[in-house]
Design a protein around this motif. Sequence first.
Motif, PDB file in Angstrom:
ATOM      1  N   ASN A  89      10.845 -15.609 -12.338  1.00 56.58           N
ATOM      2  CA  ASN A  89       9.735 -15.541 -13.201  1.00 56.58           C
ATOM      3  C   ASN A  89       9.104 -14.028 -13.309  1.00 56.58           C
ATOM      4  O   ASN A  89       8.276 -13.793 -14.089  1.00 56.58           O
ATOM      5  CB  ASN A  89       8.506 -16.550 -12.818  1.00 56.58           C
ATOM      6  N   GLY A  90       9.950 -13.122 -12.892  1.00 49.08           N
ATOM      7  CA  GLY A  90       9.759 -11.896 -12.789  1.00 49.08           C
ATOM      8  C   GLY A  90       8.500 -11.152 -11.761  1.00 49.08           C
ATOM      9  O   GLY A  90       8.475 -10.253 -11.477  1.00 49.08           O
ATOM     10  N   ALA A  91       8.135 -12.088 -10.874  1.00 48.03           N
ATOM     11  CA  ALA A  91       6.906 -11.761 -10.010  1.00 48.03           C
ATOM     12  C   ALA A  91       7.804 -11.033  -8.751  1.00 48.03           C
ATOM     13  O   ALA A  91       9.129 -11.284  -8.595  1.00 48.03           O
ATOM     14  CB  ALA A  91       6.464 -12.808  -9.356  1.00 48.03           C
ATOM     15  N   ALA A  92       7.311 -10.255  -8.089  1.00 44.91           N
ATOM     16  CA  ALA A  92       7.766  -9.467  -6.866  1.00 44.91           C
ATOM     17  C   ALA A  92       8.198 -10.568  -5.843  1.00 44.91           C
ATOM     18  O   ALA A  92       7.555 -11.746  -5.626  1.00 44.91           O
ATOM     19  CB  ALA A  92       6.602  -8.736  -6.099  1.00 44.91           C
ATOM     20  N   GLY A  93       9.457 -10.113  -5.425  1.00 45.02           N
ATOM     21  CA  GLY A  93      10.031 -11.177  -4.438  1.00 45.02           C
ATOM     22  C   GLY A  93       9.732 -11.199  -3.071  1.00 45.02           C
ATOM     23  O   GLY A  93       8.838 -10.215  -2.541  1.00 45.02           O
ATOM     24  N   ARG A  94       9.994 -12.019  -2.198  1.00 42.12           N
ATOM     25  CA  ARG A  94       9.482 -12.206  -0.978  1.00 42.12           C
ATOM     26  C   ARG A  94      10.199 -11.045   0.090  1.00 42.12           C
ATOM     27  O   ARG A  94      11.288 -10.893  -0.083  1.00 42.12           O
ATOM     28  CB  ARG A  94       9.930 -13.615  -0.229  1.00 42.12           C
ATOM     29  N   ILE A  95       9.352 -10.482   0.778  1.00 44.24           N
ATOM     30  CA  ILE A  95       9.856  -9.446   1.764  1.00 44.24           C
ATOM     31  C   ILE A  95      10.201 -10.150   2.970  1.00 44.24           C
ATOM     32  O   ILE A  95       9.500 -10.824   3.532  1.00 44.24           O
ATOM     33  CB  ILE A  95       8.926  -8.381   2.028  1.00 44.24           C
ATOM     34  N   ASP A  96      11.607  -9.834   3.391  1.00 40.25           N
ATOM     35  CA  ASP A  96      12.026 -10.410   4.667  1.00 40.25           C
ATOM     36  C   ASP A  96      11.533  -9.817   5.979  1.00 40.25           C
ATOM     37  O   ASP A  96      10.995  -8.561   5.734  1.00 40.25           O
ATOM     38  CB  ASP A  96      13.726 -10.226   4.706  1.00 40.25           C
ATOM     39  N   ALA A  97      10.952 -10.622   6.822  1.00 41.83           N
ATOM     40  CA  ALA A  97      10.314 -10.264   8.009  1.00 41.83           C
ATOM     41  C   ALA A  97      11.026  -9.065   8.557  1.00 41.83           C
ATOM     42  O   ALA A  97      10.219  -8.130   9.118  1.00 41.83           O
ATOM     43  CB  ALA A  97      10.302 -11.420   8.788  1.00 41.83           C
ATOM     44  N   SER A  98      12.306  -8.994   8.897  1.00 39.38           N
ATOM     45  CA  SER A  98      13.035  -7.949   9.544  1.00 39.38           C
ATOM     46  C   SER A  98      12.829  -6.799   8.625  1.00 39.38           C
ATOM     47  O   SER A  98      12.709  -5.474   9.543  1.00 39.38           O
ATOM     48  CB  SER A  98      14.374  -8.363   9.876  1.00 39.38           C
ATOM     49  N   TYR A  99      12.991  -6.807   7.536  1.00 37.38           N
ATOM     50  CA  TYR A  99      12.653  -5.734   6.614  1.00 37.38           C
ATOM     51  C   TYR A  99      11.448  -5.051   6.675  1.00 37.38           C
ATOM     52  O   TYR A  99      11.057  -3.742   6.731  1.00 37.38           O
ATOM     53  CB  TYR A  99      12.945  -6.007   5.370  1.00 37.38           C
ATOM     54  N   ALA A 100      10.309  -5.897   6.774  1.00 38.69           N
ATOM     55  CA  ALA A 100       8.897  -5.626   6.791  1.00 38.69           C
ATOM     56  C   ALA A 100       8.664  -4.944   8.226  1.00 38.69           C
ATOM     57  O   ALA A 100       8.021  -3.844   8.157  1.00 38.69           O
ATOM     58  CB  ALA A 100       8.069  -6.745   6.883  1.00 38.69           C
ATOM     59  N   ARG A 101       9.453  -5.403   9.174  1.00 40.10           N
ATOM     60  CA  ARG A 101       9.070  -4.454  10.456  1.00 40.10           C
ATOM     61  C   ARG A 101       9.749  -3.340  10.525  1.00 40.10           C
ATOM     62  O   ARG A 101       9.280  -2.480  11.005  1.00 40.10           O
ATOM     63  CB  ARG A 101       9.794  -5.480  11.684  1.00 40.10           C
ATOM     64  N   ALA A 102      11.004  -3.014   9.754  1.00 37.48           N
ATOM     65  CA  ALA A 102      11.457  -1.855   9.850  1.00 37.48           C
ATOM     66  C   ALA A 102      10.717  -0.895   8.849  1.00 37.48           C
ATOM     67  O   ALA A 102      10.556   0.312   9.146  1.00 37.48           O
ATOM     68  CB  ALA A 102      12.741  -2.002   9.155  1.00 37.48           C
ATOM     69  N   TYR A 161       7.499  -1.037   8.651  1.00 33.27           N
ATOM     70  CA  TYR A 161       6.429  -0.508   9.602  1.00 33.27           C
ATOM     71  C   TYR A 161       6.834   0.380  10.258  1.00 33.27           C
ATOM     72  O   TYR A 161       5.885   1.218  10.666  1.00 33.27           O
ATOM     73  CB  TYR A 161       5.736  -1.923  10.365  1.00 33.27           C
ATOM     74  N   VAL A 162       7.689   0.231  11.114  1.00 30.18           N
ATOM     75  CA  VAL A 162       8.167   1.496  12.044  1.00 30.18           C
ATOM     76  C   VAL A 162       8.303   2.833  11.112  1.00 30.18           C
ATOM     77  O   VAL A 162       7.689   3.623  11.654  1.00 30.18           O
ATOM     78  CB  VAL A 162       9.455   1.191  12.657  1.00 30.18           C
ATOM     79  N   ALA A 163       8.816   2.538  10.120  1.00 28.31           N
ATOM     80  CA  ALA A 163       9.067   4.014   9.309  1.00 28.31           C
ATOM     81  C   ALA A 163       7.740   4.615   8.933  1.00 28.31           C
ATOM     82  O   ALA A 163       7.327   5.945   9.147  1.00 28.31           O
ATOM     83  CB  ALA A 163       9.736   3.702   7.913  1.00 28.31           C
ATOM     84  N   VAL A 164       6.772   3.818   8.487  1.00 27.17           N
ATOM     85  CA  VAL A 164       5.387   4.469   8.400  1.00 27.17           C
ATOM     86  C   VAL A 164       4.489   4.646   9.263  1.00 27.17           C
ATOM     87  O   VAL A 164       3.720   5.594   8.991  1.00 27.17           O
ATOM     88  CB  VAL A 164       4.686   3.486   7.047  1.00 27.17           C
ATOM     89  N   ILE A 174       9.277   9.074   3.424  1.00 28.27           N
ATOM     90  CA  ILE A 174      10.181   7.774   3.357  1.00 28.27           C
ATOM     91  C   ILE A 174      10.977   7.840   2.261  1.00 28.27           C
ATOM     92  O   ILE A 174      10.754   8.117   0.864  1.00 28.27           O
ATOM     93  CB  ILE A 174       9.398   6.399   3.216  1.00 28.27           C
ATOM     94  N   ALA A 175      12.426   7.793   2.674  1.00 25.87           N
ATOM     95  CA  ALA A 175      13.296   8.049   1.685  1.00 25.87           C
ATOM     96  C   ALA A 175      13.604   6.830   0.760  1.00 25.87           C
ATOM     97  O   ALA A 175      12.917   5.812   1.001  1.00 25.87           O
ATOM     98  CB  ALA A 175      14.915   8.322   2.249  1.00 25.87           C
ATOM     99  N   THR A 176      14.212   6.968  -0.276  1.00 25.82           N
ATOM    100  CA  THR A 176      14.043   5.775  -1.477  1.00 25.82           C
ATOM    101  C   THR A 176      15.156   4.743  -1.214  1.00 25.82           C
ATOM    102  O   THR A 176      15.666   4.134  -2.060  1.00 25.82           O
ATOM    103  CB  THR A 176      14.392   6.549  -2.668  1.00 25.82           C
ATOM    104  N   ASP A 177      15.706   4.868   0.279  1.00 23.69           N
ATOM    105  CA  ASP A 177      16.832   3.820   0.582  1.00 23.69           C
ATOM    106  C   ASP A 177      16.118   2.484   0.918  1.00 23.69           C
ATOM    107  O   ASP A 177      16.805   1.669   1.719  1.00 23.69           O
ATOM    108  CB  ASP A 177      17.985   4.360   1.516  1.00 23.69           C
ATOM    109  N   PHE A 178      14.666   2.528   0.843  1.00 25.46           N
ATOM    110  CA  PHE A 178      14.039   1.029   0.842  1.00 25.46           C
ATOM    111  C   PHE A 178      13.939   0.518  -0.346  1.00 25.46           C
ATOM    112  O   PHE A 178      12.837   0.584  -0.892  1.00 25.46           O
ATOM    113  CB  PHE A 178      12.686   1.347   1.548  1.00 25.46           C
TER     114      PHE A 178
END
Length: 76
Positions: free
Chosen positions: A40-53, A55-58, A28-32
């Motif tokens: 507050n510095g916490a990890a941001g929310r992952i957009d559903a379409s980004y999560a699906r992409a 998933y396809v990649a992995v 998986i390239a570093t363009d993700f």
Amino acid sequence: MAPDEQSADVVISTVHKAKGLEWPKVRIATDFPPPPRRENGAAGRIDASYARAAYVAVTRATEVLNREGLGWIDEH
């Protein structure tokens, strides 16, 4: 004429073109990039379409997955 993918040593693909395909080894390239952090510095929310992409990649790897480009996902 492009070389035949079956005889190629390396195949570079986008996630969208890789749907339905599999390879023994996938990197998986570093363009993700990770989603922006919250105020507050916490990890941001992952957009559903980004999560699906992601998933396809992995799920394209049949034997070895190098998920370098998605290493940040361990925070989620």
